[in-house]
Design an enzyme around this catalytic site. Structure first.
Site, PDB file in Angstrom:
ATOM      1  N   THR A 267       1.010  -1.207   0.140  1.00  0.00           N
ATOM      2  CA  THR A 267      -0.073  -0.047   0.009  1.00  0.00           C
ATOM      3  C   THR A 267       0.971   1.449   0.019  1.00  0.00           C
ATOM      4  OG1 THR A 267      -1.656  -1.188   1.235  1.00  0.00           O
ATOM      5  CG2 THR A 267      -1.833   1.303   1.251  1.00  0.00           C
TER       6      THR A 267
ATOM      7  N   ARG B  34     -13.441  -8.196  -0.829  1.00  0.00           N
ATOM      8  CA  ARG B  34     -12.669  -8.155   0.148  1.00  0.00           C
ATOM      9  C   ARG B  34     -12.120  -6.699   0.608  1.00  0.00           C
ATOM     10  NH1 ARG B  34      -7.232  -6.696   1.597  1.00  0.00           N
ATOM     11  NH2 ARG B  34      -6.374  -7.662   3.505  1.00  0.00           N
ATOM     12  N   VAL B  35     -12.241  -6.189   1.773  1.00  0.00           N
ATOM     13  CA  VAL B  35     -11.665  -5.016   2.410  1.00  0.00           C
ATOM     14  C   VAL B  35     -10.638  -5.237   3.408  1.00  0.00           C
ATOM     15  CG1 VAL B  35     -12.198  -2.914   3.158  1.00  0.00           C
ATOM     16  CG2 VAL B  35     -13.874  -3.856   1.773  1.00  0.00           C
TER      17      VAL B  35
ATOM     18  N   GLY C 217       1.029  -3.907   5.138  1.00  0.00           N
ATOM     19  CA  GLY C 217       1.140  -5.379   5.062  1.00  0.00           C
ATOM     20  C   GLY C 217      -0.301  -6.122   5.293  1.00  0.00           C
TER      21      GLY C 217
ATOM     22  N   GLY D   1      -3.629  -6.801   5.809  1.00  0.00           N
ATOM     23  CA  GLY D   1      -4.783  -5.988   6.671  1.00  0.00           C
ATOM     24  C   GLY D   1      -5.282  -6.683   7.508  1.00  0.00           C
TER      25      GLY D   1
HETATM   26  C1  SD4 Z   1      -4.173  -4.959   2.611  1.00  0.00           C
HETATM   27  N1  SD4 Z   1      -2.798  -3.525   3.962  1.00  0.00           N
HETATM   28  O1  SD4 Z   1      -5.277  -4.619   1.730  1.00  0.00           O
HETATM   29  C2  SD4 Z   1      -3.293  -3.918   2.723  1.00  0.00           C
HETATM   30  C3  SD4 Z   1      -2.263  -4.498   1.734  1.00  0.00           C
HETATM   31  C4  SD4 Z   1      -0.693  -4.033   1.932  1.00  0.00           C
HETATM   32  O2  SD4 Z   1       1.463  -4.330   2.160  1.00  0.00           O
HETATM   33  O3  SD4 Z   1      -0.480  -3.100   2.543  1.00  0.00           O
HETATM   34  N2  SD4 Z   1       0.142  -4.746   1.709  1.00  0.00           N
HETATM   35  O4  SD4 Z   1      -4.598  -5.772   3.460  1.00  0.00           O
END
Ligand code: SD4
Length: 308
Positions: free
Chosen positions: A151, A179-180, A203, A205
């Protein structure tokens, strides 16, 4: 005094432009929006915006979040399709008293009514990645959850003391449609209170949400921690939870910016690149997990080859 921080190497170019805007007296909101749009518009960054990682059904479904540190108002879009710049929609939604988080078709309809441009966010590259991964699934090759689903998170502080946090992502590769993740969820993916500071996470979520990680970091700054102490302590708390439950530490990284312009970062990964901007310029840094503990410092781009 002004300062800005962003997750991953991919944030550097936009962060450099955003830093220049802050240096010219522009506000934190415009700078954060610019930094994030720069990543959203670039199909070379495969986890954000145009050409991002598709869901299982091949659609590119995007999440974005925004928080204004003066008003503590929040805006966001979730599982939104065809929004050229999800972060612009999140920012506009943040100005509303109600209906400020919109999902799916509602987000798209809002973008149309607000005059924001739409775009088919699939590219040949994103479709090829999707076909290849679906084939691997059919061949029963295990897919790990952490496959480049990064992200872009940016927190900015302008010379007037205004602060903003924003996030944008396609979330997990091959996620279930609908999915959120944490990224559009206030408190988990981001939090910002201009009196103390802002924090944002990247990371898995599903793990980040378990500790409301960004709120936790800002809450630590409210109680006097520096941005760096807040990141380390908030992430330690989440890692302790994992350990207590017999799980591994997960894949989570956190950035923070204090109201005084102090930077912070922490990670459970071996290496987590991030970018910072201030009167000293804009440059890459890295958080490294070493046997002696977390090491933070500037990083040359060549040291980060092969890392997002
Ligand atoms: C998620 N946090 O959709 C986001 C993905 C992400 O490094 O940041 N990955 O879970």
């Amino acid at each position: 005094m002004y300062a800005i921080i962003g997750t991953w190497k991919m944030s550097l170019q936009g962060l450099t432009e955003a830093r220049d805007m802050l240096a010219c007296g522009r506000n934190a909101a415009d700078a954060v929006e610019r930094a994030i749009m720069c990543v959203e518009d670039n199909p070379a960054y495969v986890s954000v915006g145009y050409g991002a990682l598709p869901a299982r059904d091949g659609r590119v479904l995007l999440d974005a979040g925004w928080m204004d540190g003066q008003t503590l108002r929040v805006g966001g879009v979730m599982a939104a399709e065809n929004l050229r710049n999800p972060i612009r929609a999140a920012r506009l939604l943040c100005g509303r008293e109600t209906n400020c988080l919109l999902a799916g078709r509602g987000a798209e309809q809002f973008a149309v009514s607000a005059g924001l441009p739409l775009r088919d966010m699939r590219t040949q590259g994103s479709q090829a990645r999707w076909r290849e991964a679906m084939q691997a699934l059919a061949d029963e090759e295990p897919l790990t959850a952490y496959r480049g689903h990064d992200t872009v998170c940016v927190i900015g502080l302008d010379a007037q003391g205004r602060m903003v946090a924003g996030t944008s992502t396609s979330g997990l590769f091959l996620k279930e449609p609908g999915r959120v993740g944490d990224s559009p969820l206030v408190g988990s993916g981001f939090y910002c209170d201009a009196r103390y500071g802002g924090a944002a996470a990247t990371g898995l979520g599903e793990d980040i949400m378990r500790g409301c990680l960004s709120y936790e970091a800002v809450s630590l700054m409210r109680r006097g921690a520096s941005a760096q102490e807040a990141c380390e302590e908030a992430l330690r708390g989440l890692s302790d939870t994992h350990r207590r439950l017999g799980e591994d530490a997960g894949s989570v990284s956190l950035i923070a910016l204090s109201a005084q312009g102090g930077f912070g970062a922490a990670t459970t990964l071996p290496l987590f690149p991030f970018a910072v901007g201030s009167a000293q310029g804009a440059y890459l840094c890295a958080a490294r997990t070493t046997p002696q503990g977390l090491a933070i410092g500037p990083a040359a781009p060549e040291e980060l080859d092969g890392v997002d």
